[in-house]
Design an enzyme around this catalytic site. Structure first.
Site, PDB file in Angstrom:
ATOM      1  N   LYS A  75       0.841  -1.208   0.000  1.00 53.73           N
ATOM      2  CA  LYS A  75       0.000   0.000   0.000  1.00 53.73           C
ATOM      3  C   LYS A  75       0.872   1.253   0.000  1.00 53.73           C
ATOM      4  O   LYS A  75       2.063   1.192   0.323  1.00 53.73           O
ATOM      5  CB  LYS A  75      -0.930  -0.023   1.217  1.00 53.73           C
ATOM      6  CG  LYS A  75      -0.214  -0.034   2.554  1.00 53.73           C
ATOM      7  CD  LYS A  75      -1.169  -0.464   3.676  1.00 53.73           C
ATOM      8  CE  LYS A  75      -0.470  -0.358   5.024  1.00 53.73           C
ATOM      9  NZ  LYS A  75      -1.220  -1.018   6.093  1.00 53.73           N
ATOM     10  N   ARG A 114     -11.422  -0.436  13.611  1.00 53.26           N
ATOM     11  CA  ARG A 114     -11.183   0.276  12.358  1.00 53.26           C
ATOM     12  C   ARG A 114     -12.226  -0.179  11.348  1.00 53.26           C
ATOM     13  O   ARG A 114     -13.215   0.511  11.133  1.00 53.26           O
ATOM     14  CB  ARG A 114      -9.738   0.044  11.882  1.00 53.26           C
ATOM     15  CG  ARG A 114      -9.347   0.925  10.733  1.00 53.26           C
ATOM     16  CD  ARG A 114      -7.846   0.955  10.495  1.00 53.26           C
ATOM     17  NE  ARG A 114      -7.304  -0.317   9.999  1.00 53.26           N
ATOM     18  CZ  ARG A 114      -6.029  -0.458   9.605  1.00 53.26           C
ATOM     19  NH1 ARG A 114      -5.181   0.568   9.665  1.00 53.26           N
ATOM     20  NH2 ARG A 114      -5.594  -1.622   9.173  1.00 53.26           N
ATOM     21  N   HIS A 131      -6.729  -7.755  11.912  1.00 56.13           N
ATOM     22  CA  HIS A 131      -5.482  -6.978  11.971  1.00 56.13           C
ATOM     23  C   HIS A 131      -5.100  -6.738  13.428  1.00 56.13           C
ATOM     24  O   HIS A 131      -5.921  -6.290  14.227  1.00 56.13           O
ATOM     25  CB  HIS A 131      -5.693  -5.644  11.242  1.00 56.13           C
ATOM     26  CG  HIS A 131      -4.419  -4.884  11.002  1.00 56.13           C
ATOM     27  ND1 HIS A 131      -3.287  -5.468  10.485  1.00 56.13           N
ATOM     28  CD2 HIS A 131      -4.100  -3.584  11.218  1.00 56.13           C
ATOM     29  CE1 HIS A 131      -2.326  -4.553  10.374  1.00 56.13           C
ATOM     30  NE2 HIS A 131      -2.789  -3.407  10.821  1.00 56.13           N
ATOM     31  N   ARG A 175       0.919 -11.497   6.186  1.00 50.52           N
ATOM     32  CA  ARG A 175       0.654 -10.233   5.488  1.00 50.52           C
ATOM     33  C   ARG A 175       1.733  -9.249   5.892  1.00 50.52           C
ATOM     34  O   ARG A 175       1.629  -8.586   6.912  1.00 50.52           O
ATOM     35  CB  ARG A 175      -0.716  -9.739   5.963  1.00 50.52           C
ATOM     36  CG  ARG A 175      -1.619  -9.218   4.896  1.00 50.52           C
ATOM     37  CD  ARG A 175      -3.025  -8.999   5.398  1.00 50.52           C
ATOM     38  NE  ARG A 175      -3.116  -8.326   6.666  1.00 50.52           N
ATOM     39  CZ  ARG A 175      -3.881  -8.717   7.693  1.00 50.52           C
ATOM     40  NH1 ARG A 175      -4.657  -9.768   7.590  1.00 50.52           N
ATOM     41  NH2 ARG A 175      -3.878  -8.052   8.824  1.00 50.52           N
ATOM     42  N   TYR A 187      15.983  30.836   8.131  1.00 46.53           N
ATOM     43  CA  TYR A 187      14.745  31.557   8.475  1.00 46.53           C
ATOM     44  C   TYR A 187      14.589  31.698   9.982  1.00 46.53           C
ATOM     45  O   TYR A 187      14.797  30.734  10.736  1.00 46.53           O
ATOM     46  CB  TYR A 187      13.527  30.790   7.965  1.00 46.53           C
ATOM     47  CG  TYR A 187      13.311  30.860   6.474  1.00 46.53           C
ATOM     48  CD1 TYR A 187      13.138  32.082   5.824  1.00 46.53           C
ATOM     49  CD2 TYR A 187      13.250  29.694   5.719  1.00 46.53           C
ATOM     50  CE1 TYR A 187      12.918  32.127   4.457  1.00 46.53           C
ATOM     51  CE2 TYR A 187      13.026  29.733   4.345  1.00 46.53           C
ATOM     52  CZ  TYR A 187      12.862  30.952   3.725  1.00 46.53           C
ATOM     53  OH  TYR A 187      12.638  30.994   2.380  1.00 46.53           O
ATOM     54  N   CYS A 212      14.376  24.530   5.254  1.00 49.46           N
ATOM     55  CA  CYS A 212      13.582  25.268   4.265  1.00 49.46           C
ATOM     56  C   CYS A 212      12.786  24.274   3.423  1.00 49.46           C
ATOM     57  O   CYS A 212      12.894  23.065   3.588  1.00 49.46           O
ATOM     58  CB  CYS A 212      14.491  26.080   3.346  1.00 49.46           C
ATOM     59  SG  CYS A 212      15.731  27.071   4.184  1.00 49.46           S
ATOM     60  N   MET A 213      12.039  24.799   2.469  1.00 50.35           N
ATOM     61  CA  MET A 213      11.243  23.921   1.613  1.00 50.35           C
ATOM     62  C   MET A 213      12.136  22.984   0.791  1.00 50.35           C
ATOM     63  O   MET A 213      11.836  21.802   0.641  1.00 50.35           O
ATOM     64  CB  MET A 213      10.375  24.764   0.676  1.00 50.35           C
ATOM     65  CG  MET A 213       9.391  23.947  -0.127  1.00 50.35           C
ATOM     66  SD  MET A 213       8.437  24.939  -1.278  1.00 50.35           S
ATOM     67  CE  MET A 213       7.362  25.842  -0.185  1.00 50.35           C
ATOM     68  N   ASP A 214      13.236  23.516   0.277  1.00 50.27           N
ATOM     69  CA  ASP A 214      14.051  22.754  -0.677  1.00 50.27           C
ATOM     70  C   ASP A 214      15.484  22.520  -0.230  1.00 50.27           C
ATOM     71  O   ASP A 214      16.233  21.820  -0.897  1.00 50.27           O
ATOM     72  CB  ASP A 214      14.106  23.509  -2.011  1.00 50.27           C
ATOM     73  CG  ASP A 214      12.752  24.054  -2.399  1.00 50.27           C
ATOM     74  OD1 ASP A 214      11.825  23.241  -2.487  1.00 50.27           O
ATOM     75  OD2 ASP A 214      12.624  25.282  -2.570  1.00 50.27           O
TER      76      ASP A 214
HETATM   77  C1  LIG Z   1      -0.511  -2.022   6.740  1.00 49.48           C
HETATM   78  C2  LIG Z   1      -1.152  -3.298   7.005  1.00 49.48           C
HETATM   79  C3  LIG Z   1      -0.393  -4.469   7.081  1.00 49.48           C
HETATM   80  C4  LIG Z   1       1.116  -4.473   7.063  1.00 49.48           C
HETATM   81  O1  LIG Z   1       1.588  -4.071   8.320  1.00 49.48           O
HETATM   82  P1  LIG Z   1       3.140  -4.069   8.628  1.00 49.48           P
HETATM   83  O2  LIG Z   1       3.212  -3.694  10.054  1.00 49.48           O
HETATM   84  O3  LIG Z   1       3.747  -3.028   7.750  1.00 49.48           O
HETATM   85  O4  LIG Z   1       3.645  -5.416   8.327  1.00 49.48           O
HETATM   86  C5  LIG Z   1      -1.057  -5.673   7.209  1.00 49.48           C
HETATM   87  N1  LIG Z   1      -2.406  -5.706   7.281  1.00 49.48           N
HETATM   88  C6  LIG Z   1      -3.163  -4.604   7.226  1.00 49.48           C
HETATM   89  C7  LIG Z   1      -4.643  -4.723   7.312  1.00 49.48           C
HETATM   90  C8  LIG Z   1      -2.571  -3.361   7.103  1.00 49.48           C
HETATM   91  O5  LIG Z   1      -3.334  -2.261   7.071  1.00 49.48           O
END
Ligand SMILES: *Cc1c(COP(=O)(O)O)cnc(C)c1O
Length: 372
Positions: free
Chosen positions: A34, A129, A158, A211, A250, A296-298
Site C-alpha cells: 500500500k 477500524r 489486523h 501479510r 529563516y 527550508c522547503m528545498d
Molecule cells: C498495513 C497493514 C499491514 C502491514 O503491516 P506491517 O506492520 O507493515 O507489516 C497488514 N495488514 C493490514 C490490514 C494493514 O493495514
C-alpha cells in the site's frame, strides 16, 4: 535526475527479506504494497517480492490496485481498506479481491449484481477500524454475500499491538479471530492475521497466509538480521565559513557560538524531510553534522567539523544513521518517515546486484527521466 537528492531502494534486500520471513512463517505470503509500497515504488517492489515468492499483493484502495493492474500485474491483489460498494463491478472486471467490512457495505453490494466478486471478510477483533465485531453479524454478512454469488475467498483480522513486547492483547485478538473462523466452518482459501511483527514472533494454527509490509524493508523490532533496503541521500551544494555571532536560516533560530563551517544541502520539507529534523544529524564524510537553522522547503544547512568539497555525499539515513533511531528522535515511526518522502525525490533501484534505473514520476511526465 539532475537534483542530488535520492532514495535508494535495494530490491535484492527486499527479496531476501521475503525469503527469510516466508521461511519463518511457512505460509502463503501476502506482500503489503500500500501507499506505493511505503513510498518505495509499487511496481519495482512488486517485481522483487513476486520473484522471491510472494503469492498475493495487498494495497489500500481501488486506485492502488488499478495502478498495479495498469503496470501489468495480473496476479492476485487484495484491497485491505474500504472500497465504495458502487465500484463492485470494477473489482469484478479486474479480478481484484476486496475487504467486506460492514453491514451497510454488504447490503449495498448485494443489492447489485456482485456475481464472482472476490471477498475477504474483515473481522474486527478490537482495533475498531473496519470489520465485523461479533460472530452473528459476520455470519449474516457471509450468508448474504455467498447467496448473492460472491466468491468467499478469505477472512482476516489486523493486530494493533503486535509491536509491544507483551503479547497479551495480540493473544486475545487471535483467540477472537480463531473463534470467528471456526464458527463459519468454511474452507477459506486465505485466512490471515499476521502483519510483519506477528509473522515473525507469533505462531498460530488457524491462518494459512501472512501479510508483511514494513519488514520487507528490513525493519522489525523482533528480527534484527533482516536486510536494510532503504536509504536517503543528498549532496553538499556549498560550504562557507561563518563568524561567531552570525545566524543561520529563516527566523535566525541558530546563532554560531564560534567560527564555524556551514554546508548547504538540497533537501527540505517538500521532500518529506520535515522541519522537526532541525537539531538532528546527517552523516557527511565521516562526520555527524548537525542540522542547524530551520529546514527550508528545498534546502537545509548543517554544521561541519571539517570542510568538504561541493558534491560530497550526505546520508540522511542508511548505513550510518538508523531509520528506526531517526523515527524515535522524531517521536514517530519508520513507516511515517518513508511514506512522507515525496515524489520529488528520485528513487534509485538496486536489483540483481546492479543499478537498475531510477524513477521519478513527475520527471517522466515531462519527459525528463534518464534511462531506465
Ligand atoms: C498495513 C497493514 C499491514 C502491514 O503491516 P506491517 O506492520 O507493515 O507489516 C497488514 N495488514 C493490514 C490490514 C494493514 O493495514
Amino acid at each position: 535526475m539532475y537534483r542530488n537528492t535520492w532514495m535508494e531502494v535495494n530490491l535484492d534486500a527486499i527479496a531476501e527479506n521475503v525469503r527469510s520471513t516466508k521461511d519463518i512463517c511457512g505460509k502463503k505470503y501476502i506482500a503489503v504494497l500500500k501507499a506505493d509500497a511505503y513510498g518505495c515504488g509499487d511496481q519495482q517492489v512488486a517485481n522483487a517480492v513476486l520473484e522471491a515468492g510472494a503469492d498475493m499483493l495487498a494495497v489500500s484502495s481501488l486506485d492502488e490496485a488499478l495502478m498495479l493492474r495498469n503496470e501489468g500485474y495480473d496476479g492476485k491483489i487484495l484491497i485491505l481498506g474500504a472500497v465504495d460498494a458502487q465500484d463492485a463491478s470494477i473489482l469484478i472486471q479486474h479480478h481484484i479481491s476486496t475487504a467486506a467490512y460492514s453491514k451497510e457495505w454488504v447490503d449495498a453490494v448485494t443489492a447489485q449484481n456482485c456475481q464472482d466478486l472476490q471477498v475477504h471478510l474483515a473481522v474486527d477483533t478490537g482495533m475498531n477500524r473496519i470489520g465485523f465485531k461479533d460472530i452473528s453479524s459476520l455470519q449474516k454478512a457471509f450468508d448474504q454475500l455467498k447467496k448473492a454469488g460472491c466468491r468467499m475467498e478469505g477472512i482476516f483480522t489486523h493486530f494493533f499491538c503486535s509491536d509491544q513486547l507483551d503479547h497479551k492483547i495480540t493473544d486475545q485478538q487471535y483467540q477472537k479471530f480463531a473463534a470467528a473462523v471456526k464458527a463459519l466452518q468454511y474452507p477459506f482459501e486465505w485466512i490471515h492475521c499476521d502483519n510483519s511483527d506477528a509473522t515473525i514472533f507469533f505462531k498460530d494454527d488457524i491462518s494459512n497466509a501472512c501479510r508483511v509490509g514494513i519488514s520487507l524493508y528490513g525493519i522489525s523490532p523482533y528480527k534484527k538480521d533482516l536486510k536494510k533496503a532503504i536509504s536517503l541521500h543528498t549532496c553538499i551544494s556549498m560550504t562557507k565559513h561563518v563568524a561567531k555571532g552570525e545566524t543561520i536560516g529563516y527566523g535566525a533560530t541558530y546563532t554560531a557560538d564560534s567560527d564555524q563551517i556551514i554546508a548547504t544541502m538540497p533537501i527540505g520539507y517538500a521532500d518529506g524531510f520535515i522541519r522537526a529534523n532541525q537539531g538532528r544529524k546527517v552523516y557527511v564524510d565521516g562526520q555527524m553534522a548537525e542540522i542547524v537553522g530551520r529546514i527550508c522547503m528545498d534546502q537545509c544547512m548543517v554544521r561541519l567539523d571539517h570542510d568538504v568539497a561541493p558534491g560530497t555525499e550526505a546520508e540522511v539515513f542508511g548505513d550510518h544513521i538508523d531509520l528506526e533511531e531517526m523515527a524515535n528522535e522524531l517521536k514517530t515511526i519508520s513507516y511515517e518517515i518513508i511514506c512522507l518522502i515525496s515524489g520529488r525525490v528520485t528513487r534509485k533501484y538496486i536489483w540483481h546486484g546492479c543499478e537498475y534505473g531510477e524513477d521519478n514520476p513527475r520527471l517522466s511526465r515531462s519527459g525528463l527521466n534518464q534511462a531506465e
